[in-house]
Design a protein around this motif. Structure first.
Motif, PDB file in Angstrom:
ATOM      1  N   LEU A 124       2.796  -9.852  51.729  1.00 22.74           N
ATOM      2  CA  LEU A 124       2.764 -10.637  52.969  1.00 22.74           C
ATOM      3  C   LEU A 124       1.316 -10.944  53.315  1.00 22.74           C
ATOM      4  CD1 LEU A 124       5.088  -8.135  53.432  1.00 22.74           C
ATOM      5  CD2 LEU A 124       5.665  -9.760  55.242  1.00 22.74           C
ATOM      6  N   ASP A 125       0.971 -12.222  53.235  1.00 29.67           N
ATOM      7  CA  ASP A 125      -0.426 -12.601  53.475  1.00 29.67           C
ATOM      8  C   ASP A 125      -0.483 -14.015  54.015  1.00 29.67           C
ATOM      9  OD1 ASP A 125      -3.444 -12.924  51.466  1.00 29.67           O
ATOM     10  OD2 ASP A 125      -3.154 -12.201  53.516  1.00 29.67           O
ATOM     11  N   HIS A 126       0.499 -14.369  54.837  1.00 30.01           N
ATOM     12  CA  HIS A 126       0.545 -15.741  55.349  1.00 30.01           C
ATOM     13  C   HIS A 126       0.236 -15.741  56.842  1.00 30.01           C
ATOM     14  CE1 HIS A 126       4.395 -13.908  55.924  1.00 30.01           C
ATOM     15  NE2 HIS A 126       5.168 -14.958  55.944  1.00 30.01           N
ATOM     16  N   TRP A 127       1.051 -16.328  57.651  1.00 31.50           N
ATOM     17  CA  TRP A 127       0.775 -16.365  59.101  1.00 31.50           C
ATOM     18  C   TRP A 127       1.260 -15.059  59.699  1.00 31.50           C
ATOM     19  CZ3 TRP A 127      -2.841 -19.290  60.478  1.00 31.50           C
ATOM     20  CH2 TRP A 127      -3.005 -20.557  59.913  1.00 31.50           C
ATOM     21  N   LYS A 128       0.385 -14.439  60.523  1.00 25.05           N
ATOM     22  CA  LYS A 128       0.686 -13.076  60.999  1.00 25.05           C
ATOM     23  C   LYS A 128       1.969 -13.025  61.813  1.00 25.05           C
ATOM     24  CE  LYS A 128      -2.755 -12.824  58.769  1.00 25.05           C
ATOM     25  NZ  LYS A 128      -2.328 -12.652  57.349  1.00 25.05           N
ATOM     26  N   ASP A 129       2.277 -14.145  62.513  1.00 24.60           N
ATOM     27  CA  ASP A 129       3.489 -14.104  63.366  1.00 24.60           C
ATOM     28  C   ASP A 129       4.764 -14.308  62.537  1.00 24.60           C
ATOM     29  OD1 ASP A 129       3.071 -17.522  64.704  1.00 24.60           O
ATOM     30  OD2 ASP A 129       3.285 -16.716  62.661  1.00 24.60           O
ATOM     31  N   ALA A 152       1.445  -5.576  52.919  1.00 29.25           N
ATOM     32  CA  ALA A 152       1.024  -6.535  53.955  1.00 29.25           C
ATOM     33  C   ALA A 152      -0.484  -6.487  54.149  1.00 29.25           C
ATOM     34  CB  ALA A 152       1.733  -6.210  55.272  1.00 29.25           C
ATOM     35  N   ASP A 153      -1.130  -7.644  54.089  1.00 28.83           N
ATOM     36  CA  ASP A 153      -2.578  -7.763  54.317  1.00 28.83           C
ATOM     37  C   ASP A 153      -2.833  -7.986  55.812  1.00 28.83           C
ATOM     38  OD1 ASP A 153      -5.217 -10.100  53.451  1.00 28.83           O
ATOM     39  OD2 ASP A 153      -5.280  -7.931  53.738  1.00 28.83           O
ATOM     40  N   ASN A 154      -4.068  -7.702  56.255  1.00 27.37           N
ATOM     41  CA  ASN A 154      -4.533  -8.034  57.610  1.00 27.37           C
ATOM     42  C   ASN A 154      -3.759  -7.345  58.721  1.00 27.37           C
ATOM     43  OD1 ASN A 154      -4.513 -11.094  56.034  1.00 27.37           O
ATOM     44  ND2 ASN A 154      -6.448 -10.123  56.588  1.00 27.37           N
ATOM     45  N   VAL A 155      -3.291  -6.147  58.452  1.00 31.84           N
ATOM     46  CA  VAL A 155      -2.462  -5.491  59.479  1.00 31.84           C
ATOM     47  C   VAL A 155      -3.326  -4.986  60.644  1.00 31.84           C
ATOM     48  CG1 VAL A 155      -0.576  -4.897  57.906  1.00 31.84           C
ATOM     49  CG2 VAL A 155      -2.492  -3.286  58.194  1.00 31.84           C
ATOM     50  N   LEU A 182     -11.999  -6.008  56.039  1.00 28.25           N
ATOM     51  CA  LEU A 182     -11.723  -7.440  55.914  1.00 28.25           C
ATOM     52  C   LEU A 182     -12.521  -7.962  54.724  1.00 28.25           C
ATOM     53  CD1 LEU A 182     -10.367  -9.851  57.473  1.00 28.25           C
ATOM     54  CD2 LEU A 182     -12.639 -10.271  58.431  1.00 28.25           C
ATOM     55  N   GLU A 183     -11.878  -8.748  53.892  1.00 25.31           N
ATOM     56  CA  GLU A 183     -12.485  -9.165  52.614  1.00 25.31           C
ATOM     57  C   GLU A 183     -13.943  -9.597  52.805  1.00 25.31           C
ATOM     58  OE1 GLU A 183      -9.575 -10.153  53.793  1.00 25.31           O
ATOM     59  OE2 GLU A 183      -9.253 -12.274  53.685  1.00 25.31           O
ATOM     60  N   TYR A 184     -14.835  -9.009  51.936  1.00 24.22           N
ATOM     61  CA  TYR A 184     -16.247  -9.406  51.863  1.00 24.22           C
ATOM     62  C   TYR A 184     -17.011  -9.114  53.156  1.00 24.22           C
ATOM     63  CZ  TYR A 184     -13.491 -12.249  48.644  1.00 24.22           C
ATOM     64  OH  TYR A 184     -12.551 -12.678  47.739  1.00 24.22           O
TER      65      TYR A 184
END
Ligand code: 7JF
Ligand code: MG
Length: 198
Positions: A124-129, A152-155, A182-184
């Motif tokens: 899961l790495d698309h729109w958070k909602d 899931a990314d960006n949790v 967060l990447e980089y």
């Protein structure tokens, strides 16, 4: 008989042009020149052509023959998405089915359109909602099995609090957080791995 006629068309192409990395008229021009000057073939040709259509997106061609009109039509299609070019550049185009539609629309069609039974992994790495509604949709469509992994990314950043609350409190999941950044960057973020227990 057709293959015998088409062989010289392929030969003239491979001898007079290079594989085209971008849509180009060079292949069509070479075939038209060959069929005008050397051997007639039943292509739609350059006079009847394909001038009467503009910007098709989804096309059905009935009768491909040597691919002449396929090339004409395909060169009218919208440009290949960058992602598809990068996947092909990695040599993985035969393993990847790229779907350019909203997840909520396509998850219910996965079984009928692609013959998917269940997913082993969902990243899961698309729109958070969309994390939570899409997870519930996957459950409702029976696309998860015992042991399916949701990653899931960006949790943490931008953050998916409703999704985290759901997978961490639901008895249907065994959830684990892998802290990272967060990447980089040095900003905290991480991946949540949730195993579906069914
Ligand atoms: O939208 C995303 N989907 C998947 N992964 C993402 C990801 O891994 C990110 F790091 C970001 C991100 C976070 C912070 C930032 F400053 C820029 C972009 C986004 C994101 C968030 C909000 C937007 F308006 C646009 C992009 C996403
Ligand atoms: Mg991300």
């Amino acid at each position: 008989w057709h293959e015998i006629i088409m062989e010289p068309i392929l030969d003239t192409l491979t001898q007079s042009t290079r594989p085209q990395r971008r849509p180009s008229q060079r292949v069509i021009q070479a075939i038209d020149q060959f069929c005008r000057q050397k051997e007639w073939a039943m292509n739609v040709g350059d006079e009847k052509g394909m001038h009467h259509v503009v910007n098709p997106a989804t096309v059905l061609e009935l009768g491909t023959y040597c691919g002449y009109s396929t090339v004409r039509i395909a060169s009218l299609l919208p440009p290949t998405p960058i992602a598809r070019q990068i996947i092909a550049w990695a040599g993985l185009q035969d393993k990847v089915q790229l779907v350019e539609e909203a997840s909520g629309d396509w998850i219910p069609k996965m079984r009928t359109e692609f013959g998917v039974e269940t997913f082993d992994l969902v990243f899961l790495d698309h729109w958070k909602d969309r994390y939570l509604p899409d997870t519930k949709l996957l459950e409702d469509c029976g696309l998860l099995r015992k042991g399916s992994v949701l990653l899931a990314d960006n949790v943490i950043f931008p953050g998916t609090p409703e999704y985290l609350e759901y997978v961490r409190s639901s008895p249907q999941y065994e959830s684990q957080y892998f802290q990272s950044h967060l990447e980089y960057t040095k900003v905290e973020d991480g991946l949540e791995k949730s195993v579906y227990l069914d």
